[in-house]
Enzyme design. Structure first.
Site, PDB file in Angstrom:
ATOM      1  N   HIS A 484      40.997  24.639  36.813  1.00 12.88           N
ATOM      2  CA  HIS A 484      41.053  25.990  37.366  1.00 12.88           C
ATOM      3  C   HIS A 484      41.248  26.050  38.880  1.00 12.88           C
ATOM      4  O   HIS A 484      41.685  27.076  39.409  1.00 12.88           O
ATOM      5  CB  HIS A 484      39.765  26.729  37.004  1.00 12.88           C
ATOM      6  CG  HIS A 484      39.893  28.227  37.002  1.00 12.88           C
ATOM      7  ND1 HIS A 484      40.904  28.904  37.657  1.00 12.88           N
ATOM      8  CD2 HIS A 484      39.141  29.180  36.422  1.00 12.88           C
ATOM      9  CE1 HIS A 484      40.762  30.194  37.471  1.00 12.88           C
ATOM     10  NE2 HIS A 484      39.708  30.403  36.730  1.00 12.88           N
ATOM     11  N   TYR A 600      31.483  41.309  35.419  1.00 17.83           N
ATOM     12  CA  TYR A 600      32.596  40.798  36.229  1.00 17.83           C
ATOM     13  C   TYR A 600      33.893  40.977  35.448  1.00 17.83           C
ATOM     14  O   TYR A 600      34.004  40.543  34.309  1.00 17.83           O
ATOM     15  CB  TYR A 600      32.357  39.312  36.518  1.00 17.83           C
ATOM     16  CG  TYR A 600      33.415  38.594  37.324  1.00 17.83           C
ATOM     17  CD1 TYR A 600      33.154  38.219  38.631  1.00 17.83           C
ATOM     18  CD2 TYR A 600      34.648  38.250  36.775  1.00 17.83           C
ATOM     19  CE1 TYR A 600      34.106  37.527  39.375  1.00 17.83           C
ATOM     20  CE2 TYR A 600      35.603  37.575  37.510  1.00 17.83           C
ATOM     21  CZ  TYR A 600      35.328  37.215  38.802  1.00 17.83           C
ATOM     22  OH  TYR A 600      36.268  36.538  39.548  1.00 17.83           O
ATOM     23  N   THR A 613      42.032  36.207  43.367  1.00 13.11           N
ATOM     24  CA  THR A 613      41.368  37.210  42.531  1.00 13.11           C
ATOM     25  C   THR A 613      40.328  37.982  43.329  1.00 13.11           C
ATOM     26  O   THR A 613      39.898  37.566  44.402  1.00 13.11           O
ATOM     27  CB  THR A 613      40.653  36.547  41.327  1.00 13.11           C
ATOM     28  OG1 THR A 613      39.666  35.630  41.806  1.00 13.11           O
ATOM     29  CG2 THR A 613      41.642  35.841  40.423  1.00 13.11           C
TER      30      THR A 613
END
Length: 818
Positions: A484, A600, A613
């Site tokens: 990630h 979230y 993000t």
């Protein structure tokens, strides 16, 4: 294969018979082609950089501008107002003849003027793209004057046919919100979570923070904002991802699944060959920058910087922090099968292998009966366990010799291909059939096991440090696992959609399920990597495997398939599908936990340079009012619908704020980092950063290019007869997911695949008594059903009222015959 002997391409020895020189010309030929390809790639990148620096202009227009200036000048019309004469007399006359000096002065003036004009256009576009008022315009309503003027100016200044990185120079920097505004938004977002006393305490902490060190931290952060293209992204990557010392498997890496309703073949090596070749074609498109940047409203570009590290990238472990290494090029993939690692080259004489040629290599691997070297089978478990242990093992046992060569073969690979030795069952449909005849919901149990296999596997059969792993099961079902830190999910989603469409619509399979075509040369041989792993290293591998096994055994992963209705129903009632689903999650989670929790939702900030993000806090005052109304039998349906619409509208506003740089959490995170650098303690920031995200959500977006699909369909008329275009748009139908963020919370990823189909990927920990993924899936199902019934009651009421109005207005005339 010649490349297998790179280490012994040239040898020199002295014996009884004199000097002995051994030269492998095949290897030098292979190295020549590799160097030639790298040279071409560097030239291509240099030209692309020149093109991008001049966009929205073009080098050819700059040359034309120089030609026009020179033509006018020598015809007696001086467009420079004597600047050309000054350049010639004061600079070029010393070195050149007068005429040549004038020609060069014309070129300098024309080129300089064109560059200045392009710089002006880029600056104008940067300022125009800093305006985001267009995002707040409601669909279906008249657009205001300012957005209209803005759109006209953008269309006048923006260029045509941008390459992937053309728009980077005029993307604005992420704005730094004011401290007062962020604190106000934060306090509003946590109001549903606290009772009056706790909320007053948070208000007091926020005020103390603002009056003490808050302003100071904001000033330091402002300095970082001034000198960086994005004040968040580097710290986000470093402290959120690379500084983590726990296993990245499950905790960080995420996964994606295959096309659920299309099974083109059951031959593992054929599917793997098609997908791998498609991925290399995609990499070529990236290297040549032929892929167009994603656009909003067809002319607002998104940042493309995350694409740069998609291939040839690896995360290297460190004792305190990891680092990301990206290699300029790679000619091979690393392949894992039954505990053995192989190096498979993807080029032959500078040409990319065709799938039929690659399948022959992969078939060699499948037929290979050589047992793994000692310690090799579980070696990848080092990447799945705790990072300090892997860093120590890598430094101690893999820094020299054969281990270093083999490890570099994996880490320098374009990506990792896993030929799994298990079957993945995802449905009962026949190979090459269209939609399955069985009910979609009946696949849920099989999807759970399949998703777990892609998320973590057995911990030792995935190389979790690579930018991504392609995983192909024994029965040719595909999935991918992604590290990630280098990028976010939409980047790999774009790749997955490309390779799946190429696999099915371009490459295809023959009648037996093998790849199409005839090999152009004798099959290349894959190189089996060798390892020299001592007992002490193997003990570290097994220790890491124990750590990783404990992590993945605790994962409770469930996929809920919502197929009773989808976004078509939501749009019909004039509600945003994303906001609608987020409200269903709020209702489901409240029923599951009995109280409101911090939620979230990931939102992208790629409207800005190097953006990644931002957080949308889905649990809001508006959503909590609606949820309470749904649980209160005394509240009327009319009031519930009113509250639902208000909650969805507020959620949309939050999402737009996050996309336009007005988010809360990244700003607070950066203030916290600054406080740590300055050794300043803040009870408020400590409280904010310690709040658990009990519900972490993300929507998987699709990025299919309709024009590309239509073109492929026209090239495959036989395929066009079998499959409808709207179904091909949903090739990556099932999406993907991630592990839970909080130990006692849920991770939910969802993808809206069609008008009537949504996949929810729900993860939690089995060790938590508060969570149960299957139970939460049932909560979502019930919430979606309740919301549908609520809105249908509104439709029935409106229809009934309309009919009554018609009846009351139609009165028979007394002068008409009976």
């Amino acid at each position: 294969m010649a490349e297998a002997h790179e280490a012994v391409a040239f040898s020199f020895s002295v014996g009884h018979e004199g000097f002995n020189v051994d030269v492998s010309y095949d290897v030098f030929k292979a190295l020549f082609y590799a160097g030639y390809r790298s040279w071409k790639l560097r030239c291509r990148r240099t030209l692309n950089s020149l093109y991008n620096s001049l966009y929205p202009g073009h080098p050819s227009r700059g040359i034309a501008c120089c030609g026009v200036v020179a033509g006018l000048y020598f015809k007696g019309y001086d467009p420079s107002f004597h600047i050309i004469d000054w350049l010639e007399s004061n600079i070029f006359r010393r070195y050149l003849q007068p005429r040549n000096g004038k020609i060069l002065a014309c070129i300098v003036f024309g080129g300089g003027g064109y560059i200045l004009f392009i710089q002006l256009r880029q600056y104008t576009l940067k300022k125009l793209f800093s305006y985001h008022g267009w995002m707040y315009q409601e669909h279906g309503k008249n657009i205001g004057l300012v957005p209209k003027i803005w759109s006209v100016l953008v269309k006048l200044c923006v260029g045509r046919n941008p390459s992937l990185f053309s728009c980077q120079n005029f993307l604005p920097s992420l704005p730094l919100p004011s401290l007062d505004e962020t604190l106000r938004r934060y306090l509003r977002s946590v109001r549903p979570l606290y009772d009056d006393n706790e909320y007053q305490r948070m208000e007091k902490l926020a005020e103390e923070f603002k009056q003490t060190i808050g302003r100071k931290l904001q000033r330091y952060l402002w300095l970082k904002w001034i000198i960086s293209t994005n004040y968040v992204s580097d710290w986000w990557e470093k402290f959120i991802y690379l500084r983590g010392r726990s296993p990245i498997m499950v905790n960080s890496n995420f996964y994606g699944l295959d096309a659920i309703y299309i099974r083109p073949t059951t031959i593992q090596t054929a599917r793997a060959a098609n997908l791998t070749c498609a991925a290399f074609r995609y990499r070529t498109e990236l290297d040549h920058e032929n892929i167009k940047p994603l656009m909003i409203q067809k002319f607002v570009p998104l940042c493309s910087s995350q694409y740069e590290r998609q291939f040839n990238t690896v995360r290297i472990p460190g004792k305190e922090t990891d680092k990301i290494i990206h290699y300029a090029d790679s000619h091979h993939v690393a392949v894992y099968h039954k505990g053995r690692w192989y190096k498979v080259f993807m080029f032959y004489k500078d040409n990319l292998l065709q799938p039929c040629e690659l399948q022959l290599q992969l078939d060699e691997i499948i037929r290979d009966t050589t047992p793994p070297n000692y310690g090799e089978e579980h070696l990848a478990a080092l990447t799945a366990g705790e990072r300090p242990l892997w860093a120590e093992a890598r430094e101690t046992y893999f820094s020299s010799g054969v281990n270093r060569y083999s490890l570099e073969a994996i880490e320098k690979a374009a990506f990792v291909l896993i030929l799994d030795d298990e079957d993945f069952e995802i449905g009962t449909q026949d190979v090459k059939s269209d939609w399955p005849t069985s009910d979609k919901g009946s696949m849920t149990g099989k999807l759970d096991d399949y998703a777990c296999a892609i998320l973590h596997g057995k911990a030792y059969n995935r190389w979790f440090d690579k930018s991504f792993n392609f995983i192909v099961s024994r029965n040719a079902v595909f999935g991918f696992n992604v590290e990630h830190s280098w990028a976010d999910a939409p980047i790999t989603g774009h790749l997955a959609e490309y390779v799946l469409s190429e696999d099915i619509m371009n490459y295809g399979y023959d009648a037996l399920g093998n790849t199409c075509g005839t090999p152009r040369f004798t099959a290349l041989k894959p190189i089996k990597l060798k390892w020299n792993i001592p007992e002490s290293c193997n003990l570290m591998i097994e220790k890491s495997l124990v750590q990783a096994t404990k992590v993945y055994n605790d994962v409770d992963l469930h996929i809920y398939v919502q197929d009773s209705y989808g976004k078509g129903f939501m749009k019909k009632h004039r509600l945003s599908p994303d906001a609608y689903i987020q409200m269903s999650l709020q209702l489901a989670h409240y029923r599951d936990s009995g109280h409101f929790n911090l939620t979230y939702e990931a939102s992208m900030t790629r409207l800005f340079r190097d953006g990644r993000t931002e957080t949308v806090r889905s649990c809001s005052i508006e959503s909590s009012h609606w949820v309470k109304a749904m649980e209160d039998p005394t509240v009327s349906k009319v009031e519930r619908i009113k509250l639902l619409r208000a909650a969805c509208d507020h959620h949309q506003l939050q999402y737009r704020d996050a996309m336009s740089g007005k988010g809360i959490d990244r700003h607070l995170f950066c203030l916290y980092v600054v406080s740590k650098y300055l050794n300043l303690d803040s009870p408020f920031l400590h409280q904010v950063l310690q709040e658990p995200w009990k519900l972490s959500t993300s929507q998987t977006a699709t990025t299919y290019d309709d024009k590309r699909l239509t073109k492929l369909m026209s090239q495959k008329p036989d395929l066009a007869e079998k499959m409808a275009l709207d179904r091909l748009k949903n090739i990556a139908a099932a999406g993907g997911g991630f592990g839970p963020v909080a130990a006692d919370g849920y991770g939910v990823s969802y993808i809206i695949t069609s008008e009537d189909l949504i996949f929810f990927h729900i993860s939690s920990n089995k060790s938590s008594a508060e969570t149960d993924s299957k139970r939460f899936g049932q909560r979502i199902q019930q919430a979606m059903q309740d919301m549908r019934e609520l809105l249908e009651s509104e439709s029935k009421s409106a229809s009934s009222s309309k009919n009554e109005k018609k009846i009351s207005t139609v009165v028979p005339s007394t002068d008409q015959p009976a």
